[in-house]
Motif scaffolding. Structure first.
Motif, short mmCIF file in Angstrom:
data_model
loop_
_atom_site.label_atom_id
_atom_site.label_comp_id
_atom_site.label_asym_id
_atom_site.label_seq_id
_atom_site.Cartn_x
_atom_site.Cartn_y
_atom_site.Cartn_z
N ALA A 144 0.85 -1.19 0.00
CA ALA A 144 0.00 0.00 0.00
C ALA A 144 0.88 1.24 0.00
O ALA A 144 1.93 1.26 0.63
CB ALA A 144 -0.92 0.01 1.21
N TYR A 145 0.44 2.27 -0.72
CA TYR A 145 1.18 3.53 -0.73
C TYR A 145 0.18 4.69 -0.67
O TYR A 145 -0.96 4.55 -1.10
CB TYR A 145 2.08 3.65 -1.96
N ALA A 146 0.62 5.81 -0.12
CA ALA A 146 -0.29 6.92 0.15
C ALA A 146 0.32 8.24 -0.32
O ALA A 146 1.51 8.32 -0.66
CB ALA A 146 -0.62 6.99 1.64
N ASP A 147 -0.51 9.28 -0.30
CA ASP A 147 -0.08 10.62 -0.70
C ASP A 147 0.75 11.26 0.41
O ASP A 147 0.80 10.77 1.54
CB ASP A 147 -1.29 11.48 -1.03
N MET A 148 1.35 12.41 0.08
CA MET A 148 2.26 13.08 1.01
C MET A 148 2.07 14.59 0.96
O MET A 148 1.56 15.13 -0.02
CB MET A 148 3.72 12.79 0.63
N HIS A 149 2.47 15.26 2.02
CA HIS A 149 2.74 16.69 1.96
C HIS A 149 4.25 16.87 1.83
O HIS A 149 5.02 16.24 2.56
CB HIS A 149 2.26 17.40 3.24
N VAL A 150 4.66 17.70 0.91
CA VAL A 150 6.05 18.11 0.81
C VAL A 150 6.23 19.33 1.70
O VAL A 150 5.48 20.32 1.57
CB VAL A 150 6.43 18.43 -0.65
N VAL A 151 7.19 19.28 2.62
CA VAL A 151 7.39 20.36 3.58
C VAL A 151 8.80 20.91 3.44
O VAL A 151 9.71 20.23 2.95
CB VAL A 151 7.13 19.90 5.03
N ASP A 152 8.98 22.15 3.88
CA ASP A 152 10.31 22.75 3.82
C ASP A 152 11.10 22.42 5.08
O ASP A 152 10.65 21.62 5.93
CB ASP A 152 10.22 24.26 3.56
N ASP A 153 12.27 23.00 5.22
CA ASP A 153 13.16 22.64 6.32
C ASP A 153 12.58 23.00 7.68
O ASP A 153 12.97 22.44 8.69
CB ASP A 153 14.52 23.31 6.13
N ARG A 154 11.64 23.94 7.70
CA ARG A 154 10.98 24.31 8.96
C ARG A 154 9.69 23.53 9.21
O ARG A 154 9.03 23.75 10.22
CB ARG A 154 10.67 25.81 8.95
N GLY A 155 9.35 22.63 8.28
CA GLY A 155 8.15 21.83 8.45
C GLY A 155 6.90 22.46 7.88
O GLY A 155 5.81 21.90 8.03
N ARG A 156 7.02 23.59 7.16
CA ARG A 156 5.84 24.22 6.56
C ARG A 156 5.47 23.52 5.27
O ARG A 156 6.33 23.13 4.48
CB ARG A 156 6.11 25.71 6.30
N ILE A 157 4.17 23.35 5.04
CA ILE A 157 3.70 22.60 3.88
C ILE A 157 3.87 23.44 2.62
O ILE A 157 3.40 24.57 2.52
CB ILE A 157 2.22 22.22 4.05
N LEU A 158 4.56 22.86 1.64
CA LEU A 158 4.76 23.50 0.34
C LEU A 158 3.69 23.08 -0.66
O LEU A 158 3.22 23.89 -1.46
CB LEU A 158 6.14 23.16 -0.21
N ARG A 159 3.31 21.81 -0.63
CA ARG A 159 2.30 21.32 -1.56
C ARG A 159 1.90 19.91 -1.18
O ARG A 159 2.60 19.22 -0.42
CB ARG A 159 2.81 21.32 -3.00
N ARG A 160 0.76 19.48 -1.71
CA ARG A 160 0.35 18.08 -1.60
C ARG A 160 0.89 17.32 -2.81
O ARG A 160 0.87 17.83 -3.93
CB ARG A 160 -1.18 17.97 -1.58
N PHE A 161 1.41 16.13 -2.56
CA PHE A 161 1.88 15.26 -3.63
C PHE A 161 0.90 14.09 -3.73
O PHE A 161 0.93 13.16 -2.93
CB PHE A 161 3.29 14.77 -3.33
N SER A 162 -0.03 14.19 -4.69
CA SER A 162 -1.04 13.15 -4.89
C SER A 162 -0.54 12.14 -5.92
O SER A 162 -0.15 12.53 -7.03
CB SER A 162 -2.36 13.77 -5.36
N LEU A 163 -0.58 10.88 -5.59
CA LEU A 163 -0.04 9.83 -6.44
C LEU A 163 -1.15 9.15 -7.25
O LEU A 163 -2.33 9.22 -6.90
CB LEU A 163 0.69 8.80 -5.58
N PRO A 164 -0.78 8.48 -8.35
CA PRO A 164 -1.79 7.83 -9.19
C PRO A 164 -2.34 6.58 -8.54
O PRO A 164 -1.74 6.02 -7.62
CB PRO A 164 -1.00 7.50 -10.46
#
Length: 270
Positions: A144-164
């Motif tokens: 099983a695999y899931a989507d992610m939030h990409v965060v910067d070095d301070r932990g702030r969310i840059l974007r959602r990474f939605s997978l197929p």
């Protein structure tokens, strides 16, 4: 409940490691085995690990539980800060051996029916294990695999990474789109092998190998992990330009292999 092993490979990530370990410890799934593998770190990683182990044994937390009207006081309930039903293993490499070798050390020591790993600067969200297990139970998938939030070095969310959705062409034939936030049966290693220690794209190669041998995958369309992107001021390990370029060249070769598999249906010989 099945035991789930989570391997945390670490090399010189002392400043991020406590967050990663806490996120494993506080998974909602009750039966967790944490396997920490220190790959010859030269920073404060050994001390951070020892501090973590001490805190797990000794630290407490409390909350306001009841107002005692007669005494005009608020009673607090004290409890261990960390769940006390986790299995914790700590392994050390004398010298830096690379991520592939570190993962193999961890997974060979793991005892869970299911397993995964998380980089020592990333963070699993609390329901990651339980959501992935539920998806595998619903579908009889083994990975099983899931989507992610990409965060910067301070932990702030840059974007959602939605997978197929789970499809070989989408997950491997276009590019590599399934392996950062994942959970799979540990028996797949016994049947199909381990991480290749000569590659930086070791996870890409292994999970593509699983898929080429017919392992069923399932996508969980929820964000279940935070994946950190470091800035230009922290170019270490795979984040250096030279290593990043090598990683991409390896992945391009694997995409070509996947496309050949789609054309011919033949699994490459090891």
């Amino acid at each position: 409940m099945p035991l789930v092993s989570i391997v945390v490979p670490v090399y010189n990530q002392a400043q991020y490691l406590p967050m990663t370990l806490d996120a494993v410890m506080f998974q909602e799934h009750p039966d967790i085995e944490l396997v920490i593998v220190n790959d010859g770190s030269t920073d404060d990683t050994p001390a951070v690990i020892e501090d973590f182990l001490t805190r797990v044994r000794t630290e407490t937390a409390s909350f306001a539980r009841r107002y005692d009207e007669a005494a005009d006081t608020v009673e607090r309930e004290v409890h261990p800060r960390y769940p006390q039903n986790r299995l914790i293993r700590v392994l050390h490499h004398e010298r830096n051996s690379g991520l592939g070798a570190t993962l193999n050390t961890g997974f060979r020591a793991a005892t869970g029916e299911f397993c995964t790993y998380i980089a020592s600067d990333d963070m699993l969200l609390p329901s990651m294990v339980s959501e992935c297990l539920a998806a595998m139970e619903r579908t009889t998938a083994d990975f099983a695999y899931a989507d992610m939030h990409v965060v910067d070095d301070r932990g702030r969310i840059l974007r959602r990474f939605s997978l197929p959705e789970a499809d070989f062409a989408a997950c491997f034939g276009d590019w590599y789109f399934c392996g950062v936030c994942k959970l799979y049966r540990r028996s797949l290693h016994e049947r199909l092998g381990w991480y290749r220690e000569d590659l930086l794209s070791h996870d890409h190669e292994l999970y593509q190998r699983f898929a080429m041998h017919g392992v069923p995958f399932v996508h969980v369309p929820k964000v279940l992990a935070n994946v950190r992107i470091h800035g230009a001021d922290r170019q270490v390990d795979n984040h250096t330009p030279g290593q990043w370029n090598r990683l991409f060249r390896e992945s391009i070769a694997l995409v070509r292999e996947a496309r050949e598999f789609l054309r011919t249906g033949k699994t490459p010989q090891p």
